[in-house]
Design a protein around this motif. Sequence first.
Motif, PDB file in Angstrom:
ATOM      1  N   TYR A 141      -8.924  -8.509  -4.440  1.00  0.00           N
ATOM      2  CA  TYR A 141      -8.377  -7.620  -5.466  1.00  0.00           C
ATOM      3  C   TYR A 141      -8.866  -8.022  -6.860  1.00  0.00           C
ATOM      4  CZ  TYR A 141      -4.924  -5.816  -8.778  1.00  0.00           C
ATOM      5  OH  TYR A 141      -4.319  -5.220  -9.863  1.00  0.00           O
ATOM      6  N   GLN A 173      -5.700   0.212  -7.435  1.00  0.00           N
ATOM      7  CA  GLN A 173      -5.449   0.690  -6.077  1.00  0.00           C
ATOM      8  C   GLN A 173      -6.699   0.576  -5.212  1.00  0.00           C
ATOM      9  OE1 GLN A 173      -4.014   4.620  -6.985  1.00  0.00           O
ATOM     10  NE2 GLN A 173      -1.868   3.985  -7.024  1.00  0.00           N
ATOM     11  N   HIS A 174      -7.832   0.946  -5.780  1.00  0.00           N
ATOM     12  CA  HIS A 174      -9.090   0.841  -5.033  1.00  0.00           C
ATOM     13  C   HIS A 174      -9.443  -0.623  -4.758  1.00  0.00           C
ATOM     14  CE1 HIS A 174     -13.111   1.815  -3.640  1.00  0.00           C
ATOM     15  NE2 HIS A 174     -13.597   0.907  -4.474  1.00  0.00           N
ATOM     16  N   ASP A 206      -8.681   3.118   2.929  1.00  0.00           N
ATOM     17  CA  ASP A 206      -9.041   3.740   1.648  1.00  0.00           C
ATOM     18  C   ASP A 206      -9.305   5.239   1.792  1.00  0.00           C
ATOM     19  OD1 ASP A 206      -9.374   3.557  -1.061  1.00  0.00           O
ATOM     20  OD2 ASP A 206     -11.476   2.940  -0.988  1.00  0.00           O
ATOM     21  N   HIS A 252       0.828  -1.205   0.000  1.00  0.00           N
ATOM     22  CA  HIS A 252       0.000   0.000   0.000  1.00  0.00           C
ATOM     23  C   HIS A 252       0.866   1.259   0.000  1.00  0.00           C
ATOM     24  CE1 HIS A 252      -3.456   2.585   1.101  1.00  0.00           C
ATOM     25  NE2 HIS A 252      -2.555   3.232   1.810  1.00  0.00           N
ATOM     26  N   ASP A 255      -7.190  -1.936  -1.886  1.00  0.00           N
ATOM     27  CA  ASP A 255      -7.589  -1.454  -0.566  1.00  0.00           C
ATOM     28  C   ASP A 255      -8.940  -1.998  -0.141  1.00  0.00           C
ATOM     29  OD1 ASP A 255      -5.284  -0.076  -0.091  1.00  0.00           O
ATOM     30  OD2 ASP A 255      -6.057   1.889  -0.665  1.00  0.00           O
ATOM     31  N   SER A 256      -9.821  -2.332  -1.100  1.00  0.00           N
ATOM     32  CA  SER A 256     -11.110  -2.917  -0.731  1.00  0.00           C
ATOM     33  C   SER A 256     -10.928  -4.292  -0.096  1.00  0.00           C
ATOM     34  CB  SER A 256     -12.017  -3.019  -1.961  1.00  0.00           C
ATOM     35  OG  SER A 256     -11.521  -3.996  -2.876  1.00  0.00           O
ATOM     36  N   GLY A 316      -7.054   7.684   1.777  1.00  0.00           N
ATOM     37  CA  GLY A 316      -6.109   8.550   1.073  1.00  0.00           C
ATOM     38  C   GLY A 316      -5.042   9.140   1.968  1.00  0.00           C
ATOM     39  N   HIS A 372     -12.609  -7.217  -7.381  1.00  0.00           N
ATOM     40  CA  HIS A 372     -13.019  -5.814  -7.439  1.00  0.00           C
ATOM     41  C   HIS A 372     -12.330  -5.017  -8.543  1.00  0.00           C
ATOM     42  CE1 HIS A 372     -14.386  -6.834  -3.334  1.00  0.00           C
ATOM     43  NE2 HIS A 372     -15.286  -5.887  -3.522  1.00  0.00           N
ATOM     44  N   VAL A 416       0.246   2.317  -3.672  1.00  0.00           N
ATOM     45  CA  VAL A 416      -0.964   3.124  -3.588  1.00  0.00           C
ATOM     46  C   VAL A 416      -0.626   4.554  -3.168  1.00  0.00           C
ATOM     47  CG1 VAL A 416      -3.217   3.411  -2.477  1.00  0.00           C
ATOM     48  CG2 VAL A 416      -2.406   1.122  -3.081  1.00  0.00           C
ATOM     49  N   ALA A 476      -5.870   3.512 -10.930  1.00  0.00           N
ATOM     50  CA  ALA A 476      -6.810   3.931  -9.894  1.00  0.00           C
ATOM     51  C   ALA A 476      -7.743   2.783  -9.510  1.00  0.00           C
ATOM     52  CB  ALA A 476      -7.623   5.128 -10.382  1.00  0.00           C
ATOM     53  N   SER A 477      -8.203   2.024 -10.494  1.00  0.00           N
ATOM     54  CA  SER A 477      -9.072   0.885 -10.217  1.00  0.00           C
ATOM     55  C   SER A 477      -8.329  -0.183  -9.424  1.00  0.00           C
ATOM     56  CB  SER A 477      -9.601   0.299 -11.525  1.00  0.00           C
ATOM     57  OG  SER A 477     -10.344  -0.881 -11.280  1.00  0.00           O
TER      58      SER A 477
END
Length: 511
Positions: A432, A477-478, A364, A302, A481-482, A366, A435, A306, A474-475
Amino acid sequence: MHPATGQLRAVTDPTTAPYSRRWAALAVLMLPVLLISVDNTVLSFALPEISAQLSPSGTQLLWINDIYPLILSGLLIPAGSMGDRFGRRTMLLLGGLGFTVISAAAAFTPTAAWLIAARAGMGIFGAMLMPATLSIIRNMFSDATERRTAIAIWASGFAGGAALGPIVGGFLLEHFYWGSVFLMAAPVLLPLLILGPWLIPNSKDPNPGTIDFVSITLIMATMTPFVYAIKHFAHDSFDLLTVVLLLVALICGIAFTRRQLARTNPMLDVRLFTNKEFTGAVLTNLMAIFSLVGFLYFVSQHLQLVSGHSPFSAALVLLPGLVLTVIAGLVVVYLVKVIKPWIVIAGALLMNAAAFTLVFFTADSGSDAGILVAFALLGVGIGFAETLTNDIILAAVPPHKAGAASAISETAYETGSVMGTAILGSILNAAYVAHLVVPEGVSAADADAAGQTLGGAAETAERIGGETGAALLASAQHAFDSGVVYTSAIGVVLMLICTVTVVRTLRGVKM
């Protein structure tokens, strides 16, 4: 173990004069502790470059990473028993020499097959190093408070080294070639090889049993399939091979236990596990490391992939937690004089649960503030728990059996480390993949690469560039973290269960 109450007590000899060079010897002993713990996590950063330079197959790449912990975990208990028989310092120096030579050779291996062989050799000699360090500490420090302090320093070095592994690996690979992660063994272990014969006393069991090759085979046939089953589950999910490996481990484990019970001088006194306090300490030791390594699996990726930190700036985020781990390990030596040990250990595990809870809510966001505070909480919890559980484990046996007891502690550490990465890591990776949303216009090959890992997505996004690459990153990284939502929730539940276990098993421990 107290003969009347069945409670664990520190086994000390009040007539034994303190070893005069014990603190200087401890400083030298910390070198292999740091190296082995760093080596457990450092290789992951080098795998991409190793793939580019040696062109291993997928199977070979898996074995480059897995062969070391498989060999190490299988040999820890036999190596600890050998140290009791032939001398702990002897095993330590032999392990240090072998590990240095094999590590240097690994740095210059021309093929993937040779690197796998070198990593296997490192596992053999690494198994000689680790039980020896803790058992030597048990024999050098006859005073209970001094021993607990020494174990606190040892545990802090072990936990801190695991956290430093990804950072050290990232730094070396930024400035040097992939072999540098193996070459670092030489400067770390040379002081041990030079000063060890002078500073470190030799000790062994005055009445060792015969070398039991059947028991050695059985314990290897127990631990190696068990660890490999966990790793296979992480890569390929639960399948028939996982079941077969676990069955082999179970059958051989039962055979090993029955053999130890039938022998008058067993390689490992499995009767120790009939005492709930000893068993509770081992399980707590394992789960504390499980939480640490599982946390680091997430945070190391992360912070760099990220949040965009360099290895050095990522180290600054983790530094407060590392410092607090050391401080907590030292403070707890005096804390247990006024607070019962089981309360301190239970509190430590609740701190770990709080750390996972904080990550659950802030991963998540930031901001890295939540991770910094969470790792600080985790560091305090690990410092408390690891120091006290290792002391309880060692206090259960007389000094001449310290090698075998140390090996139990080391095996718990290694198993917890493997499980932390494999179980929490596999859940995180599955989340990961589930999502990740690949933008339109990305080729099938690039989509496949991005769907494997966050690192693969970052490399693919950089290669594609433009708005499409930015959207993919961006997808990814999200999505990464999800997955932390699931792993953090599991971490909280496991820490709470372990806290209940501590309350039920360690209430009778006196220090």
